[in-house]
Design a protein around this motif. Structure first.
Motif, PDB file in Angstrom:
ATOM      1  N   SER A 267       0.832  -1.205   0.000  1.00 12.18           N
ATOM      2  CA  SER A 267       0.000   0.000   0.000  1.00 12.18           C
ATOM      3  C   SER A 267       0.865   1.253   0.000  1.00 12.18           C
ATOM      4  O   SER A 267       0.590   2.220  -0.723  1.00 12.18           O
ATOM      5  CB  SER A 267      -0.926  -0.018   1.218  1.00 12.18           C
ATOM      6  OG  SER A 267      -1.663   1.177   1.281  1.00 12.18           O
ATOM      7  N   ARG A 268       1.953   1.244   0.816  1.00 12.72           N
ATOM      8  CA  ARG A 268       2.864   2.396   0.825  1.00 12.72           C
ATOM      9  C   ARG A 268       3.516   2.587  -0.547  1.00 12.72           C
ATOM     10  O   ARG A 268       3.648   3.700  -1.045  1.00 12.72           O
ATOM     11  CB  ARG A 268       3.931   2.204   1.906  1.00 12.72           C
ATOM     12  CG  ARG A 268       3.449   2.515   3.315  1.00 12.72           C
ATOM     13  CD  ARG A 268       4.628   2.685   4.270  1.00 12.72           C
ATOM     14  NE  ARG A 268       5.445   1.476   4.338  1.00 12.72           N
ATOM     15  CZ  ARG A 268       5.242   0.480   5.191  1.00 12.72           C
ATOM     16  NH1 ARG A 268       4.216   0.537   6.046  1.00 12.72           N
ATOM     17  NH2 ARG A 268       6.033  -0.575   5.205  1.00 12.72           N
ATOM     18  N   ALA A 269       3.935   1.449  -1.166  1.00  8.99           N
ATOM     19  CA  ALA A 269       4.556   1.547  -2.501  1.00  8.99           C
ATOM     20  C   ALA A 269       3.576   2.106  -3.522  1.00  8.99           C
ATOM     21  O   ALA A 269       3.917   2.973  -4.342  1.00  8.99           O
ATOM     22  CB  ALA A 269       5.066   0.173  -2.933  1.00  8.99           C
ATOM     23  N   LEU A 270       2.313   1.611  -3.442  1.00 11.52           N
ATOM     24  CA  LEU A 270       1.296   2.132  -4.375  1.00 11.52           C
ATOM     25  C   LEU A 270       1.002   3.600  -4.118  1.00 11.52           C
ATOM     26  O   LEU A 270       0.770   4.380  -5.052  1.00 11.52           O
ATOM     27  CB  LEU A 270       0.018   1.298  -4.261  1.00 11.52           C
ATOM     28  CG  LEU A 270       0.080  -0.110  -4.844  1.00 11.52           C
ATOM     29  CD1 LEU A 270      -1.187  -0.888  -4.510  1.00 11.52           C
ATOM     30  CD2 LEU A 270       0.273  -0.066  -6.365  1.00 11.52           C
ATOM     31  N   GLU A 271       1.005   3.984  -2.845  1.00 13.40           N
ATOM     32  CA  GLU A 271       0.764   5.385  -2.513  1.00 13.40           C
ATOM     33  C   GLU A 271       1.889   6.267  -3.055  1.00 13.40           C
ATOM     34  O   GLU A 271       1.645   7.353  -3.611  1.00 13.40           O
ATOM     35  CB  GLU A 271       0.646   5.531  -0.999  1.00 13.40           C
ATOM     36  CG  GLU A 271       0.183   6.910  -0.549  1.00 13.40           C
ATOM     37  CD  GLU A 271      -1.249   7.175  -0.957  1.00 13.40           C
ATOM     38  OE1 GLU A 271      -1.543   8.367  -1.220  1.00 13.40           O
ATOM     39  OE2 GLU A 271      -2.044   6.232  -1.038  1.00 13.40           O
ATOM     40  N   GLU A 272       3.134   5.794  -2.873  1.00 12.28           N
ATOM     41  CA  GLU A 272       4.269   6.552  -3.431  1.00 12.28           C
ATOM     42  C   GLU A 272       4.190   6.630  -4.956  1.00 12.28           C
ATOM     43  O   GLU A 272       4.465   7.677  -5.553  1.00 12.28           O
ATOM     44  CB  GLU A 272       5.581   5.879  -3.008  1.00 12.28           C
ATOM     45  CG  GLU A 272       5.877   6.006  -1.527  1.00 12.28           C
ATOM     46  CD  GLU A 272       7.119   5.227  -1.139  1.00 12.28           C
ATOM     47  OE1 GLU A 272       7.686   4.568  -2.046  1.00 12.28           O
ATOM     48  OE2 GLU A 272       7.527   5.274   0.045  1.00 12.28           O
ATOM     49  N   GLU A 273       3.783   5.507  -5.576  1.00 13.80           N
ATOM     50  CA  GLU A 273       3.649   5.514  -7.041  1.00 13.80           C
ATOM     51  C   GLU A 273       2.562   6.485  -7.487  1.00 13.80           C
ATOM     52  O   GLU A 273       2.714   7.213  -8.467  1.00 13.80           O
ATOM     53  CB  GLU A 273       3.337   4.093  -7.511  1.00 13.80           C
ATOM     54  CG  GLU A 273       3.339   3.939  -9.036  1.00 13.80           C
ATOM     55  CD  GLU A 273       3.103   2.500  -9.464  1.00 13.80           C
ATOM     56  OE1 GLU A 273       2.989   2.281 -10.672  1.00 13.80           O
ATOM     57  OE2 GLU A 273       3.044   1.623  -8.573  1.00 13.80           O
ATOM     58  N   ARG A 274       1.456   6.489  -6.703  1.00 14.42           N
ATOM     59  CA  ARG A 274       0.374   7.418  -7.064  1.00 14.42           C
ATOM     60  C   ARG A 274       0.824   8.868  -6.912  1.00 14.42           C
ATOM     61  O   ARG A 274       0.511   9.723  -7.751  1.00 14.42           O
ATOM     62  CB  ARG A 274      -0.840   7.149  -6.176  1.00 14.42           C
ATOM     63  CG  ARG A 274      -2.063   7.969  -6.588  1.00 14.42           C
ATOM     64  CD  ARG A 274      -3.280   7.637  -5.777  1.00 14.42           C
ATOM     65  NE  ARG A 274      -3.114   8.057  -4.387  1.00 14.42           N
ATOM     66  CZ  ARG A 274      -4.069   7.961  -3.468  1.00 14.42           C
ATOM     67  NH1 ARG A 274      -5.248   7.455  -3.796  1.00 14.42           N
ATOM     68  NH2 ARG A 274      -3.864   8.355  -2.235  1.00 14.42           N
TER      69      ARG A 274
END
Length: 351
Positions: A267-274
């Motif tokens: 989720s953190r990785a996806l948030e950073e990607e977003r």
């Protein structure tokens, strides 16, 4: 010889003057000779090898003047015109020199004015050449601006495609993030359920231990019955089952916590990607806005250049028309006051 009748005088030139007269419609003010016709006797004459001869005589002439036409009809015309011009009195012959001087003075004045007009023409021609160079430069700038406009449009199209790609990736990331959040909620719910079950099993284990201690204290030691028939053995079996079930639940809980931790990291990785894609999208949007503003400015500059070029072309056409009119006036035979005023107006317009 080429002859012209001017009032009561017969002017003659070299034969080559005929072509100039027919093309320019004006005669040279410097003839080879001038014959006064006042009081002269003009009559046809027969001469060998001259079938259409004309004789001009006067008491004050030293000898006679003999001319020849090219046909009988032309001979009759010349006889009529010469006889009509000869009706003027001999006093008019004294005006020949004055007329020549007047013609010369007029010729000098006309030559001076013509030179002035030619000088002005040269100046205006140079100005026209400069305007044509400016027009060519404007056309070159127009081509450069058109190429720059096409380049901007191509960059804008590429940025729009890239923005669309980032938007799709953002939507995909958002859906993945939403799925991760839902899975995280399910794992949290499962962990809570496992924790509750563990607590219940721990309570049940405690009760079983209490019952086991109580039975061991109340019952005498068995003599002959087997372990399988003993109630204490049954309690031990139940207790072992409870411990195995608790161990299994602990393993499931650890697995669920591990999955929840992985989901949090994802989720953190996806948030950073977003956030990265959002920043990229914002940067692209800013670049697109700047390029759009620059494109609009370029189009405004191009319209202004086109307007200036159209104005220059209009002025060029007007100047060329004025030049043509001025050249016609300079080449005209009749140079009256009205034409002089018109030529002056043309020069003023050119200036």
């Amino acid at each position: 010889r080429f002859f012209i009748i001017k009032e009561s005088f017969l002017l003659y030139y070299a034969e080559s003057e005929k072509k100039n007269f027919e093309s320019n419609k004006y005669f040279n003010i410097h003839p080879k000779g001038v014959i006064p016709l006042g009081g002269c006797i003009v009559e046809p004459k027969e001469e060998p090898n001259m079938p259409y001869a004309i004789k001009i005589s006067h008491e004050d002439f030293h000898g006679n003047i003999v001319l020849a036409a090219e046909s009988e009809f032309e001979q009759a015309q010349w006889l009529e015109m010469l006889q009509e011009s000869g009706k003027v009195t001999w006093k008019n012959a004294q005006l020949g020199e004055a007329m020549i001087e007047s013609l010369e003075a007029q010729g000098l004045q006309l030559a001076k004015e013509k030179q002035e007009y030619l000088d002005k023409l040269m100046e205006e021609t140079e100005e026209l050449c400069l305007q044509r160079e400016q027009k060519e430069e404007l056309e070159r700038l127009n081509q450069v601006l058109e190429a720059e406009k096409h380049r901007f449009e191509e960059v804008v199209r590429e940025l729009r495609l890239e923005q669309e790609q980032i938007r799709r990736e953002l939507e995909l990331t958002a859906r993945s993030l939403k799925g991760v959040e839902e899975e995280k909620k399910e794992l949290r719910s499962l962990t809570q359920s496992l924790q509750k079950t563990l607590e219940e099993l721990s309570l049940e284990k405690q009760q079983m231990l209490e019952m086991l201690e109580e039975n061991e204290s109340q019952l005498p030691p068995p003599t002959s019955p087997s372990k399988e028939q003993s109630p204490i053995w049954g309690l031990h079996c139940s207790l072992q089952q409870i411990e195995e079930k608790m161990q299994q639940l602990l393993e499931e809980k650890l697995l669920a916590e591990k999955r929840m931790k992985e989901n949090e990291e994802r989720s953190r990785a996806l948030e950073e990607e977003r956030e990265f894609y959002s920043s990229q999208s914002q940067a692209l949007q800013n670049s697109l806005s700047e390029l759009t503003a620059e494109k609009q400015q370029t189009e405004r500059d191009l319209k202004a250049e086109v307007k200036v070029r159209m104005d220059l072309e209009k002025r060029l056409r007007e100047a060329e028309e004025a030049l043509q009119s001025l050249e016609q006036g300079l080449n005209s035979l009749d140079c009256n006051k009205e034409k002089e005023e018109k030529m002056k107006a043309d020069v003023s317009n050119l200036r």
